[in-house]
Design an enzyme around this catalytic site. Structure first.
Site, mmCIF file in Angstrom:
data_model
loop_
_atom_site.group_PDB
_atom_site.id
_atom_site.type_symbol
_atom_site.label_atom_id
_atom_site.label_comp_id
_atom_site.label_asym_id
_atom_site.label_seq_id
_atom_site.Cartn_x
_atom_site.Cartn_y
_atom_site.Cartn_z
ATOM 1 N N THR A 1 0.838 -1.209 0.000
ATOM 2 C CA THR A 1 0.000 0.000 0.000
ATOM 3 C C THR A 1 0.870 1.255 0.000
ATOM 4 O OG1 THR A 1 -1.541 -1.241 1.414
ATOM 5 C CG2 THR A 1 -1.966 1.102 1.150
ATOM 6 N N ARG B 1 7.937 -2.657 2.775
ATOM 7 C CA ARG B 1 8.119 -2.753 4.232
ATOM 8 C C ARG B 1 8.520 -4.165 4.603
ATOM 9 N NH1 ARG B 1 3.232 1.098 6.523
ATOM 10 N NH2 ARG B 1 3.811 2.809 5.166
ATOM 11 N N SER C 1 6.229 3.844 8.682
ATOM 12 C CA SER C 1 5.066 4.578 9.175
ATOM 13 C C SER C 1 4.635 4.198 10.588
ATOM 14 C CB SER C 1 3.924 4.388 8.184
ATOM 15 O OG SER C 1 2.876 5.234 8.517
ATOM 16 N N HIS C 2 3.449 3.622 10.718
ATOM 17 C CA HIS C 2 2.891 3.332 12.046
ATOM 18 C C HIS C 2 3.413 2.009 12.612
ATOM 19 C CE1 HIS C 2 0.575 1.453 8.939
ATOM 20 N NE2 HIS C 2 0.138 0.564 9.805
ATOM 21 N N LYS D 1 10.024 4.124 0.400
ATOM 22 C CA LYS D 1 9.103 4.349 -0.712
ATOM 23 C C LYS D 1 9.575 5.512 -1.560
ATOM 24 C CE LYS D 1 5.669 7.339 1.314
ATOM 25 N NZ LYS D 1 4.295 7.740 1.264
ATOM 26 N N ASP E 1 1.748 9.788 13.751
ATOM 27 C CA ASP E 1 2.367 8.460 13.666
ATOM 28 C C ASP E 1 3.872 8.543 13.383
ATOM 29 O OD1 ASP E 1 2.244 9.273 11.013
ATOM 30 O OD2 ASP E 1 1.985 7.235 10.268
ATOM 31 N N ASP F 1 5.869 8.444 10.800
ATOM 32 C CA ASP F 1 6.415 9.342 9.774
ATOM 33 C C ASP F 1 5.635 10.642 9.643
ATOM 34 O OD1 ASP F 1 4.251 7.874 8.755
ATOM 35 O OD2 ASP F 1 4.956 8.104 6.693
ATOM 36 N N ASP G 1 2.430 11.387 8.955
ATOM 37 C CA ASP G 1 1.345 11.655 8.003
ATOM 38 C C ASP G 1 -0.041 11.343 8.565
ATOM 39 O OD1 ASP G 1 1.744 8.935 7.925
ATOM 40 O OD2 ASP G 1 1.965 8.808 5.737
ATOM 41 N N ARG G 2 -0.095 10.660 9.720
ATOM 42 C CA ARG G 2 -1.406 10.362 10.296
ATOM 43 C C ARG G 2 -1.733 11.317 11.437
ATOM 44 N NH1 ARG G 2 -2.594 3.953 10.446
ATOM 45 N NH2 ARG G 2 -1.652 3.474 8.427
ATOM 46 N N THR H 1 -7.755 2.028 -1.141
ATOM 47 C CA THR H 1 -6.935 2.389 0.015
ATOM 48 C C THR H 1 -5.510 2.751 -0.412
ATOM 49 O OG1 THR H 1 -8.223 0.997 1.473
ATOM 50 C CG2 THR H 1 -5.963 1.447 2.143
ATOM 51 N N GLU I 1 -8.639 9.265 4.632
ATOM 52 C CA GLU I 1 -8.857 7.837 4.829
ATOM 53 C C GLU I 1 -9.287 7.597 6.272
ATOM 54 O OE1 GLU I 1 -6.182 5.126 2.406
ATOM 55 O OE2 GLU I 1 -4.759 6.540 3.244
ATOM 56 N N GLU I 2 -9.973 6.486 6.462
ATOM 57 C CA GLU I 2 -10.430 6.129 7.810
ATOM 58 C C GLU I 2 -9.258 5.846 8.746
ATOM 59 O OE1 GLU I 2 -9.641 2.879 8.854
ATOM 60 O OE2 GLU I 2 -8.762 2.595 6.876
ATOM 61 N N SER I 3 -8.096 5.554 8.163
ATOM 62 C CA SER I 3 -6.930 5.124 8.938
ATOM 63 C C SER I 3 -6.164 6.320 9.503
ATOM 64 C CB SER I 3 -6.024 4.281 8.057
ATOM 65 O OG SER I 3 -5.711 4.985 6.858
ATOM 66 N N LYS J 1 -0.752 12.442 2.900
ATOM 67 C CA LYS J 1 -1.562 12.822 4.043
ATOM 68 C C LYS J 1 -0.649 13.525 5.040
ATOM 69 C CE LYS J 1 -1.570 8.113 6.052
ATOM 70 N NZ LYS J 1 -0.996 7.235 5.009
ATOM 71 N N ARG K 1 -8.730 -6.617 7.670
ATOM 72 C CA ARG K 1 -9.422 -5.437 8.189
ATOM 73 C C ARG K 1 -10.901 -5.547 7.814
ATOM 74 N NH1 ARG K 1 -4.979 -2.734 9.672
ATOM 75 N NH2 ARG K 1 -3.348 -2.142 8.205
HETATM 76 C C1 VG1 Z 1 -2.827 1.253 5.853
HETATM 77 C C2 VG1 Z 1 -4.109 2.057 5.859
HETATM 78 C C3 VG1 Z 1 -4.170 2.945 4.638
HETATM 79 C C4 VG1 Z 1 -2.915 3.831 4.581
HETATM 80 C C5 VG1 Z 1 -1.675 2.957 4.632
HETATM 81 C C6 VG1 Z 1 -0.405 3.765 4.692
HETATM 82 O O1 VG1 Z 1 -2.798 0.404 4.727
HETATM 83 O O2 VG1 Z 1 -5.227 1.222 5.919
HETATM 84 O O3 VG1 Z 1 -5.338 3.710 4.666
HETATM 85 O O4 VG1 Z 1 -2.903 4.591 3.402
HETATM 86 O O5 VG1 Z 1 -1.706 2.133 5.789
HETATM 87 O O6 VG1 Z 1 -0.406 4.624 5.780
HETATM 88 P P1 VG1 Z 1 -3.188 -1.160 4.811
HETATM 89 O O7 VG1 Z 1 -2.938 -1.703 3.433
HETATM 90 O O8 VG1 Z 1 -2.348 -1.756 5.870
HETATM 91 O O9 VG1 Z 1 -4.629 -1.199 5.195
HETATM 92 V V1 VG1 Z 1 1.053 4.934 6.569
HETATM 93 O O10 VG1 Z 1 0.746 6.211 7.657
HETATM 94 O O11 VG1 Z 1 1.386 3.402 7.114
HETATM 95 O O12 VG1 Z 1 2.101 5.350 5.338
HETATM 96 CO CO CO Z 2 2.346 7.104 8.263
#
Ligand code: VG1
Ligand code: CO
Length: 544
Positions: free
Chosen positions: A18, A22, A113-114, A126, A278, A280, A282-283, A345, A364-366, A377, A497
């Site tokens: 996504t 990673r 990221s998270h 990335k 988070d 990096d 962006d959240r 997503t 996004e919901e995330s 984001k 999910r």
């Molecule tokens: C998750 C989230 C998605 C987000 C992605 C990257 O992906 O659901 O909405 O864009 O992380 O966010 P997945 O495929 O695990 O559902 V970040 O802040 O990890 O770059």
């Molecule tokens: Co992130």
């Protein structure tokens, strides 16, 4: 300076998900692993020779070593200039802003990221293209292809560069500019929001807590909230970036940001406003005193109110949300007479819509939201958006959301994650859903009637590219939805999910506890997909 060509053997598992590639740190530490991937990116990004690359990461374990390797490879691959954050640090949205500001050919962002960090935890990389946004699938597919065939990479043999001091240095013919990672980003925020109004809010005694979770946003939040906006010095908590995020999980939600949640739920003594970001940056999580704002609601509130803030005073052209995100923002768009796009997503799908001016705000919901100011984001942007809105309306976050629900109705919404389940079992579960999709149409499940069930496919309205298999949608006649999809960011087994949503127009019914409000749909979600027995789990690992 010695330019070297190193023979290598391809790895078969370098397919970006996504958001980039990673893997666990030990995977990245294998000889040639990072190098192969970076060389594959440079090969596909054929516009970077002689041009500028932006480089930085969230400071997690292996960030420093990776940056040095990439610099040496950039020099050997003919890149003219690399702009790198001091100490190798850049938040994802700051990197996006720098690519745009300097008209760079692209950028490499080092982050998972998270996901947790540390010697045994996660690392990631990335590539972002010249618009500042994540490379589209066509690009990442091409990188994956090259990575499967790669036989050599290019690197210069030279000493590591000291990234601790801002300077302009040379590595062979390449210039390395080590810059303040925060200043440009903070300046950009000042253009979008009314800093004077927010400063006034703080000087009137408004209290806030921002949890940087020992990740990248600490220095950004201190500069913006404390230095530029005058918030108390204890506003930013966990503000020092650490390689392992202090052992925590830098994911700003009710589960992982529990320290902040406890502070915000501590009754009348609690601060007025809380937020977290988070790994990096962006959240974002937005939380009022004893009041959590769901990311989907946050997006809808932003769309409805953007015109009140300086950066968006001309109004917004359209909005977009990822498919599993609640449809709350669609109601706002309907009322405003603008389009609401539904994308798969991942932020990469918003890039074309933003570039074409079809949308100004998306989310996004995330826990992700953003606008056309960058192509990622942006966590602190969302926090400042809320602060400015609170300052403008002179209302609490809770009051703003409650007013929004009275006007537009409330979308009860929750996501249930089942983590680290067996990959085969997860794939079988999704396949079984696909197989029964057409048979489900028209069925009655409890008190819900199925309108349709399908596997979401997206056709990009700008370049007409098609992305299939983006998640199973079970849509009911009353607009309620259950969505199932597998995560594309995990590094261990599969993560299922399940996204559950129900609309409630009646304001007398806006006070229910979310899981209760969704109870029947949650049961249906389990029954249709047979989650508990297939996965051998009694309950989800994380509920957001
Ligand atoms: C998750 C989230 C998605 C987000 C992605 C990257 O992906 O659901 O909405 O864009 O992380 O966010 P997945 O495929 O695990 O559902 V970040 O802040 O990890 O770059
Ligand atoms: Co992130």
């Amino acid at each position: 300076m010695k330019y070297q060509t190193i023979s290598t053997q391809a790895f078969s598992d370098q397919q970006p998900g996504t958001s980039g590639l990673r893997k666990k740190v030990p995977v990245f530490q294998q000889p040639h692993y990072l190098e192969n991937f970076v060389q594959s990116v440079f090969q596909v990004a054929d516009n970077i020779k002689g041009h500028t690359l932006v480089l930085g990461g969230d400071g997690r374990y292996y960030n420093k070593q990776a940056i040095q390797i990439i610099l040496k490879m950039a020099a050997a691959n003919g890149i003219a200039r690399v702009i790198v954050g001091q100490d190798g640090l850049l938040s994802t949205p700051a990197a996006s802003a720098l690519i745009r500001k300097h008209r760079a050919a692209g950028g490499l962002i080092l982050s998972a990221s998270h996901n947790p960090g540390g010697p045994k935890a996660d690392f990631g990389i990335k590539y972002n293209i010249s618009n500042g946004g994540p490379a589209p699938t066509s690009f990442t597919d091409a990188v994956y292809d090259v990575s499967k065939r790669i036989t050599e990479y290019y690197i210069v043999a030279t000493d590591d560069i000291d990234l601790g001091t801002r300077a302009s240095l040379k590595m062979g013919d390449m210039t390395v500019e080590i810059i303040d990672p925060v200043a440009d980003y903070a300046d950009l925020m000042e253009q979008l929001f009314d800093f004077k109004r927010i400063r006034q809010l703080f000087s009137n005694g408004f209290k806030m807590r921002f949890d940087a979770m020992h990740a990248i946003t600490g220095p950004y939040a201190s500069e913006i909230l404390h230095n530029r906006l005058g918030a108390d010095v204890d506003t930013v908590m966990n503000g020092i970036p650490l390689e392992d995020f202090g052992g925590g999980h830098p994911d700003p939600n009710l589960v992982h940001a529990h320290e902040l949640v406890e502070i915000m739920n501590s009754g009348s003594q609690a601060p007025d406003f809380g937020a977290a970001s988070d790994g990096d940056g962006d959240r974002n999580m937005i939380i009022g005193r004893n009041f959590f704002v769901t990311p989907s609601d946050s997006l809808a509130v932003m769309a409805a109110n953007a015109h009140l803030l300086p950066g968006y005073k001309k109004g917004i052209s359209g909005v977009a949300r990822s498919m599993p995100t609640s449809s709350a923002v669609d109601r706002v768009a309907d009322q405003m007479g603008i389009n609401s796009y539904e994308t798969p997503t991942g932020w990469k799908f918003f890039g074309n819509l933003l570039d074409a001016g079809k949308i100004s705000i998306c989310g996004e919901e995330s826990f992700g939201s953003g606008s056309d100011h960058v192509r990622e984001k942006d966590g602190l942007w969302a926090v400042l958006f809320w602060l400015d809105l609170i300052a403008c309306k002179q209302q609490s976050a809770e009051q703003i959301v409650r007013d929004h629900w009275s006007e537009f109705g409330r979308n009860y919404y929750s996501r249930h994650d089942y983590e680290a389940i067996d990959t085969n079992i997860a794939n079988e579960l999704v396949q079984a859903l696909r197989d029964q999709a057409s048979a489900l149409t028209g069925q009655t499940l409890g008190s819900y009637e199925v309108d349709y069930c399908d596997d979401f496919s997206y056709t990009d309205p700008v370049d007409n590219s098609i992305s299939d298999h983006q998640g199973i949608r079970l849509i009911f006649k009353d607009g309620s939805r259950i969505i199932y999809r597998l995560s594309g960011t995990g590094t261990e087994g599969a993560t299922l999910r399940v996204y559950i949503e129900r609309f409630e127009a009646d304001s007398d019914k806006h006070d229910m506890e979310t899981q209760q409000a969704l109870a029947e749909l949650i049961t249906i979600a389990d029954q249709v997909a047979d989650i508990k027995s297939r996965c051998g789990r009694q309950a989800p690992d994380v509920i957001t």
